[in-house]
Design a protein around this motif. Sequence first.
Motif, mmCIF file in Angstrom:
data_model
loop_
_atom_site.group_PDB
_atom_site.id
_atom_site.type_symbol
_atom_site.label_atom_id
_atom_site.label_comp_id
_atom_site.label_asym_id
_atom_site.label_seq_id
_atom_site.Cartn_x
_atom_site.Cartn_y
_atom_site.Cartn_z
ATOM 1 N N GLY A 20 0.770 -1.226 0.000
ATOM 2 C CA GLY A 20 0.000 0.000 0.000
ATOM 3 C C GLY A 20 0.808 1.288 0.000
ATOM 4 O O GLY A 20 1.986 1.321 0.357
ATOM 5 N N ASP A 21 0.130 2.359 -0.447
ATOM 6 C CA ASP A 21 0.700 3.699 -0.562
ATOM 7 C C ASP A 21 1.984 3.695 -1.382
ATOM 8 O O ASP A 21 3.017 4.243 -0.984
ATOM 9 C CB ASP A 21 0.926 4.313 0.821
ATOM 10 N N LEU A 22 1.873 3.072 -2.540
ATOM 11 C CA LEU A 22 2.972 3.072 -3.505
ATOM 12 C C LEU A 22 3.201 4.471 -4.040
ATOM 13 O O LEU A 22 4.336 4.955 -4.111
ATOM 14 C CB LEU A 22 2.637 2.119 -4.654
ATOM 15 N N PHE A 23 2.105 5.124 -4.448
ATOM 16 C CA PHE A 23 2.201 6.430 -5.098
ATOM 17 C C PHE A 23 1.343 7.418 -4.326
ATOM 18 O O PHE A 23 0.227 7.096 -3.909
ATOM 19 C CB PHE A 23 1.721 6.334 -6.552
ATOM 20 N N HIS A 24 1.861 8.616 -4.130
ATOM 21 C CA HIS A 24 1.192 9.587 -3.268
ATOM 22 C C HIS A 24 0.204 10.431 -4.059
ATOM 23 O O HIS A 24 0.586 11.296 -4.835
ATOM 24 C CB HIS A 24 2.225 10.490 -2.590
#
Length: 218
Positions: free
Chosen positions: A76-80
């Motif tokens: 999770g939260d690979l890309f902001h």
Amino acid sequence: MYSSLSFSGTTLYLLPEKAIWIESYSSLFIADLHFGKAAHFRKSGIPIPEPVHYNDLQVIKQLIERYSPTDLYVLGDLFHSDWNEQWELLNGFLAGFSKTKFHLVKGNHDVLSPFAYQQSLFQIHDAPVVLKNMFLTHEPAKKVPEGKLNLCGHIHPGVRLHGKGRQSLRISCFHLSETHLILPAFGHFTGLSLVKKGPNDHIYGISGEKVIKILYQE
């Protein structure tokens, strides 16, 4: 220097690069990369330099070259947040590792369009992933299937170490409970949330190139 622990016969290596290596699965696990966050801040008028993310990519490169994983899971939260040009840079970089399959267990910041994910190198998982005796999520699961260990992120766990006098230092850590193993945030451009050690918990702090078990915490 890594630390290791065993869960139901599976050995997990906690790496100072803020990742987990399970050799028997040929898999690496990281969480909370938050790639593209610097560009997101610059878009809002806050001048954050891009090399903050370049360093994270170099660590991924080193991990893949060292362990040759069949699979790499981002918990999770690979890309902001919204799309920016750093999404294309990330996918172009990962394309150089054709022997590794990349997975994304989506988190609350993974809000790109379905088209963007379809055009990426990632196999997208909208729901928790059961991987043998591991249960993969972004946020710590409220209910973990019996006999599984929940690998997760989201919290950005950290611990405060105290020295002589009033000296103190905050460092990232792995936080292990009976049913959950919370990974530190992989991305350098993230904050820390100090965790409290429960009576049966274990805290593994990351200090430089070492992962050390914290025996005492105020």
